[in-house]
Write a protein that holds these residues in place. Sequence first.
Motif, PDB file in Angstrom:
ATOM      1  N   ARG A 188      54.598  38.217  84.242  1.00 61.04           N
ATOM      2  CA  ARG A 188      55.171  39.247  83.745  1.00 61.04           C
ATOM      3  C   ARG A 188      56.341  40.058  84.241  1.00 61.04           C
ATOM      4  NH1 ARG A 188      49.448  40.262  83.198  1.00 61.04           N
ATOM      5  NH2 ARG A 188      49.342  41.470  84.861  1.00 61.04           N
ATOM      6  N   ALA A 189      56.323  39.967  85.701  1.00 62.10           N
ATOM      7  CA  ALA A 189      57.437  40.587  86.403  1.00 62.10           C
ATOM      8  C   ALA A 189      58.710  39.624  85.982  1.00 62.10           C
ATOM      9  CB  ALA A 189      57.282  40.719  87.829  1.00 62.10           C
ATOM     10  N   THR A 190      58.642  38.369  86.157  1.00 64.73           N
ATOM     11  CA  THR A 190      59.663  37.435  85.848  1.00 64.73           C
ATOM     12  C   THR A 190      60.457  37.578  84.492  1.00 64.73           C
ATOM     13  OG1 THR A 190      58.823  35.889  87.223  1.00 64.73           O
ATOM     14  CG2 THR A 190      60.588  35.017  85.554  1.00 64.73           C
ATOM     15  N   GLN A 191      59.203  37.902  83.208  1.00 60.78           N
ATOM     16  CA  GLN A 191      59.851  38.037  82.187  1.00 60.78           C
ATOM     17  C   GLN A 191      60.313  39.306  81.988  1.00 60.78           C
ATOM     18  OE1 GLN A 191      56.558  38.238  79.084  1.00 60.78           O
ATOM     19  NE2 GLN A 191      57.905  37.500  77.588  1.00 60.78           N
ATOM     20  N   SER A 192      59.861  40.336  82.668  1.00 64.95           N
ATOM     21  CA  SER A 192      60.631  41.623  82.512  1.00 64.95           C
ATOM     22  C   SER A 192      62.196  41.742  83.176  1.00 64.95           C
ATOM     23  CB  SER A 192      59.751  42.638  83.205  1.00 64.95           C
ATOM     24  OG  SER A 192      60.165  43.928  83.294  1.00 64.95           O
ATOM     25  N   ALA A 193      61.913  41.041  84.175  1.00 63.07           N
ATOM     26  CA  ALA A 193      63.355  40.837  84.712  1.00 63.07           C
ATOM     27  C   ALA A 193      64.504  40.090  83.902  1.00 63.07           C
ATOM     28  CB  ALA A 193      63.387  39.984  86.209  1.00 63.07           C
ATOM     29  N   GLN A 194      63.975  39.005  83.394  1.00 64.49           N
ATOM     30  CA  GLN A 194      65.125  38.313  82.729  1.00 64.49           C
ATOM     31  C   GLN A 194      65.358  39.045  81.192  1.00 64.49           C
ATOM     32  OE1 GLN A 194      62.419  34.885  81.800  1.00 64.49           O
ATOM     33  NE2 GLN A 194      63.433  33.900  83.431  1.00 64.49           N
ATOM     34  N   THR A 195      64.180  39.934  80.581  1.00 63.50           N
ATOM     35  CA  THR A 195      64.426  40.834  79.519  1.00 63.50           C
ATOM     36  C   THR A 195      65.598  41.841  79.793  1.00 63.50           C
ATOM     37  OG1 THR A 195      62.303  40.305  78.774  1.00 63.50           O
ATOM     38  CG2 THR A 195      63.557  42.308  77.770  1.00 63.50           C
ATOM     39  N   SER A 196      65.327  42.485  81.040  1.00 59.89           N
ATOM     40  CA  SER A 196      66.279  43.563  81.540  1.00 59.89           C
ATOM     41  C   SER A 196      67.714  43.113  81.909  1.00 59.89           C
ATOM     42  CB  SER A 196      65.514  44.055  82.523  1.00 59.89           C
ATOM     43  OG  SER A 196      65.641  43.399  83.786  1.00 59.89           O
ATOM     44  N   ASN A 197      67.846  41.574  82.085  1.00 55.79           N
ATOM     45  CA  ASN A 197      68.896  41.156  82.380  1.00 55.79           C
ATOM     46  C   ASN A 197      69.654  40.751  80.938  1.00 55.79           C
ATOM     47  OD1 ASN A 197      68.846  41.425  85.074  1.00 55.79           O
ATOM     48  ND2 ASN A 197      67.845  39.340  85.457  1.00 55.79           N
TER      49      ASN A 197
END
Length: 235
Positions: A226-235
Amino acid sequence: MRDKTQYWTESLFDSVYALYETAREYQTAHISAQLAVDTVDFGRRRNHEGRIALEGRTNAYGRTLTREPHEKALSDLSSLYDRAEAEMHRRYEEAALLYASGAAWAIRSVQNGEQPPVVAFQTDDDGHAVQHLLDIPGLDTYVEGQALDAAYDVLVGCAGSSEYAEDLAGRDYVSEHEAGEMFRAIDASDGLAGAAYAYGLLAQRALNFVLIGPRRAWESELAAARATQSAQTSN
């Protein structure tokens, strides 16, 4: 509707829980059968002595045969309920042993680093599930470990008595002393189903204990994803 994509820890626990529900159903059925037997116990009640005549049938003196219908009903029901109680006891014992051994197998599998999604049983020639070994080693740090060991000892004792009684009953000749031992062993083995059920309950709780590590690891993986997905979404 249950999610078909359950993680293995949850589907494995559900598999053991289904064995618990199965054993509990037969436990309830056995209790009901025992109660039914008690309702026609001649030692607890009296039959009505009213009689009926059976036309066309005669007794040894050539008189019309008569019968006490209530007594016959109680006798017939007693035989029927006795057979039902014996069958329910057999099924309860079988289900309880599958439950206990299935939970034990699940724990041993997790301890060995395996990830079984469900409890798996071998089958006999008739396609019936064959119980696993019942021992559960390696739970010295578990808070209910001593209770589990004590329940195991009781279960093994009942199982040993059952095997001994079967061995004596299968012999062509049994001495008077051995007959006494056989009946004592039969009495002791009557508790096998209850002992297996009690052990299964403790083993089921122990399964939750050994699943703590795999569950936490899975939660960490989900959190990282989830953290990885959130980081990719925010980028």
